[in-house]
Design an enzyme around this catalytic site. Structure first.
Site, PDB file in Angstrom:
ATOM      1  N   GLU A 114      -4.676  -8.811  -0.704  1.00  0.00           N
ATOM      2  CA  GLU A 114      -5.462  -8.602   0.531  1.00  0.00           C
ATOM      3  C   GLU A 114      -6.928  -8.501   0.135  1.00  0.00           C
ATOM      4  O   GLU A 114      -7.286  -7.671  -0.715  1.00  0.00           O
ATOM      5  CB  GLU A 114      -5.042  -7.325   1.268  1.00  0.00           C
ATOM      6  CG  GLU A 114      -3.693  -7.440   1.940  1.00  0.00           C
ATOM      7  CD  GLU A 114      -3.318  -6.230   2.792  1.00  0.00           C
ATOM      8  OE1 GLU A 114      -4.228  -5.562   3.336  1.00  0.00           O
ATOM      9  OE2 GLU A 114      -2.109  -5.965   2.903  1.00  0.00           O
ATOM     10  N   GLU A 132       0.850  -1.196   0.000  1.00  0.00           N
ATOM     11  CA  GLU A 132       0.000   0.000   0.000  1.00  0.00           C
ATOM     12  C   GLU A 132       0.886   1.248   0.000  1.00  0.00           C
ATOM     13  O   GLU A 132       0.789   2.117   0.878  1.00  0.00           O
ATOM     14  CB  GLU A 132      -0.980  -0.035   1.180  1.00  0.00           C
ATOM     15  CG  GLU A 132      -1.936  -1.209   1.059  1.00  0.00           C
ATOM     16  CD  GLU A 132      -3.132  -1.187   2.013  1.00  0.00           C
ATOM     17  OE1 GLU A 132      -3.176  -0.355   2.933  1.00  0.00           O
ATOM     18  OE2 GLU A 132      -4.045  -2.024   1.808  1.00  0.00           O
TER      19      GLU A 132
HETATM   20  O1  AHR Z   1      -4.890  -6.432   6.812  1.00  0.00           O
HETATM   21  C1  AHR Z   1      -4.753  -5.325   7.656  1.00  0.00           C
HETATM   22  C2  AHR Z   1      -4.139  -4.118   6.961  1.00  0.00           C
HETATM   23  O2  AHR Z   1      -4.980  -3.672   5.951  1.00  0.00           O
HETATM   24  C3  AHR Z   1      -2.822  -4.357   6.260  1.00  0.00           C
HETATM   25  O3  AHR Z   1      -1.733  -4.281   7.109  1.00  0.00           O
HETATM   26  C4  AHR Z   1      -2.788  -3.236   5.266  1.00  0.00           C
HETATM   27  O4  AHR Z   1      -2.038  -3.550   4.123  1.00  0.00           O
HETATM   28  C5  AHR Z   1      -4.249  -2.991   4.960  1.00  0.00           C
HETATM   29  O5  AHR Z   1      -4.574  -1.653   4.986  1.00  0.00           O
END
Ligand code: AHR
Length: 500
Positions: free
Chosen positions: A299, A167
């Site tokens: 994610e 991110e």
């Molecule tokens: O999964 C939790 C968090 O969500 C991660 O660390 C981040 O990459 C995302 O914003």
């Protein structure tokens, strides 16, 4: 059966483990001297369960944590490892580091996918991590270091997947796409191979952030630099609770207390994955015309407001209900339908976190509905994706004072050997759907059906009641002629295995 879309990468059934709250410590790592049954310090129950879903790949050590992590803190003898502030709060003991994670992967049969610190460390430190992991025994000083400490390994780890930052538009450095492009090129310019071709994954957008994708790909196009593996899309599903404020957490819905409107809203959010995959892919193709770079959804999952944690130190842990099981089904079906585009997916996160397969606290352990969906869907891994057409009238439901429509049935199908695996979600909270299932180009000889549902859409699995949402026993269903008639229960995920 005659319209094959490509092989479903087993890696789309991947996982994610971050040093966050109770994910690593307690969730996975209990330590060798724990009274919790363990294998070299790793919770035995998680090893046994994870093997059942064929985990394929696990992303580590973050997430936001990755961009504050120095891998050198987590290697060598444990007693000498430093304690550091953890990105998510509290102290990071570093008792679980690279070697312990590799041991976890080996025990579960998964491949590692490591995320490098782009924000806080120079590229050189990243090259050294690759060297540490992949140099042959005795070849370099760092290979020798790998063979020290309690989880020592003379054998190289052979890590192929490397994420470059996380991110990077947000917690990973607040870069502009142009700045990140430069960093990405620098980090991936000359990494020691040690006979392994590293597969780099760039930090892609959050949900539908087209500016980030366009900015990165247009800059990379100037150098025609598309020789890397993946573009890491993140998509979380959160439905704003009614009367939401702008506050980040209060605006989200509750994991357990929701009405049917919020039920549909969450499923609708999960269904957005299909749009994000198609839109991001189309944008990538404007620059990378041969689509050499693929999508890695590293994610995904449902994200609720705080309130259902297991305890204070288990931050971001949330209860998982039948609704989350349907989110899993909708998302995995989406990946299955795009085998040409999505090569990896990593559900966030494995244990004691957002969209977890497991909850664990000391000697208590339970598998959530997500685990059961992953297990039901495992036969899709490595199978040939088949084009699947669902013909069922949409239904309407209330949405923010108006009405909205939702598809009545959706899913995916794949072929392996002589078996077609068809997975189907019925999102309707109260109504079953009867449908005729037929396989074009073949006739169904026999069918086995497994259904995950519950009488209450809020049903969950807890330490006290671990069987609140478990699949019903598999049953044989006799085909009628060349097809099969099946009644999909309300609020369900169904797997049909058809011998054809
Ligand atoms: O999964 C939790 C968090 O969500 C991660 O660390 C981040 O990459 C995302 O914003």
């Amino acid at each position: 059966m005659d319209e094959k879309l490509g092989t479903i990468s087993p890696d789309v059934y991947g996982h994610f483990v971050e040093h966050l709250g109770g994910v690593v410590y307690d969730g996975i790592w209990v330590g060798e001297n724990s009274r919790v049954p363990n294998v070299g310090g790793v919770r035995r129950a998680i090893i046994d369960h994870l093997k059942r879903v064929k985990p394929s790949v696990i992303r580590y050590p973050g997430g936001c944590f990755a961009d504050s992590y120095d891998w050198r803190d987590g290697v060598g003898p444990r007693a000498r490892r430093p304690r550091r502030p953890n990105f998510w709060g509290g102290t990071e003991s570093n008792q679980f580091g690279t070697n312990e994670f590799m041991r976890f992967c080996q025990l579960t049969g998964a491949q590692p996918y490591m995320a490098a610190n782009l924000r806080g460390l120079p590229a050189q430190t990243f090259y050294e991590w690759v060297d540490y992991c992949n140099a042959p025994a005795g070849a370099t000083t760092l290979a020798d270091l790998r063979a020290t400490g309690e989880a020592a390994s003379r054998e190289p780890f052979g890590v192929r997947f490397w994420g470059v930052g996380n991110e990077s538009w947000g917690c990973g450095g607040n870069f502009t796409p142009e700045e990140y492009t430069m960093e990405f090129r620098r980090f991936t310019a000359s990494v020691p191979g040690h006979g392994i071709n590293p597969l780099f994954i760039a930090a892609g957008p959050g949900s539908g952030d087209t500016n980030w994708t366009r900015g990165f790909f247009s800059k990379m196009a100037e150098k025609k630099h598309f020789g890397f593996y993946g573009w890491g899309l993140h998509h979380y599903s959160w439905n704003l609770s009614r009367g939401a404020t702008d506050d980040w957490d209060k605006g989200k819905g509750d994991a357990l207390k929701f009405d049917t409107e919020e039920w549909y809203e969450m499923l609708r959010q999960a269904d957005q994955m299909d749009r994000h995959v198609k839109e991001t892919w189309a944008l990538m193709g404007e620059y990378d015309r041969e689509h050499r770079v693929k999508l890695v959804v590293d994610e995904w999952g449902a994200w609720y407001r705080p309130g259902t944690e297991l305890g204070k130190r288990y931050i971001l842990t949330q209860a998982q209900t039948l609704r989350d099981g349907l989110v899993s089904g909708i998302t995995l079906d989406t990946f299955n339908r795009h085998p040409d585009k999505v090569l990896m997916g990593n559900v966030a996160q494995l244990v004691n976190c957002l969209h977890s397969l497991f909850l664990a606290a000391e000697d208590k352990f339970v598998a959530t509905p997500n685990f059961h969906v992953f297990e039901m869907y495992a036969p899709h891994q490595g199978a040939q994706s088949l084009r699947t057409i669902f013909e069922a009238p949409e239904f309407t439901h209330p949405r923010a004072g108006k009405t909205a429509t939702f598809w009545a049935l959706n899913g995916s199908a794949s072929l392996a050997g002589g078996t077609v695996t068809l997975t189907v979600v019925n999102p309707h909270a109260t109504e079953p759907r009867e449908a005729a299932v037929s396989v074009r180009g073949a006739s169904v000889k026999s069918a086995r059906v497994k259904v995950l549902t519950a009488a209450d859409i809020h049903a969950q699995n807890t330490f006290e009641n671990p069987r609140g949402v478990v699949p019903r026993d598999e049953v044989e269903v006799a085909p009628r002629g060349a097809s099969l008639l099946f009644r999909f229960p309300p609020a369900s995920v169904t797997r049909l295995q058809l011998s054809v």
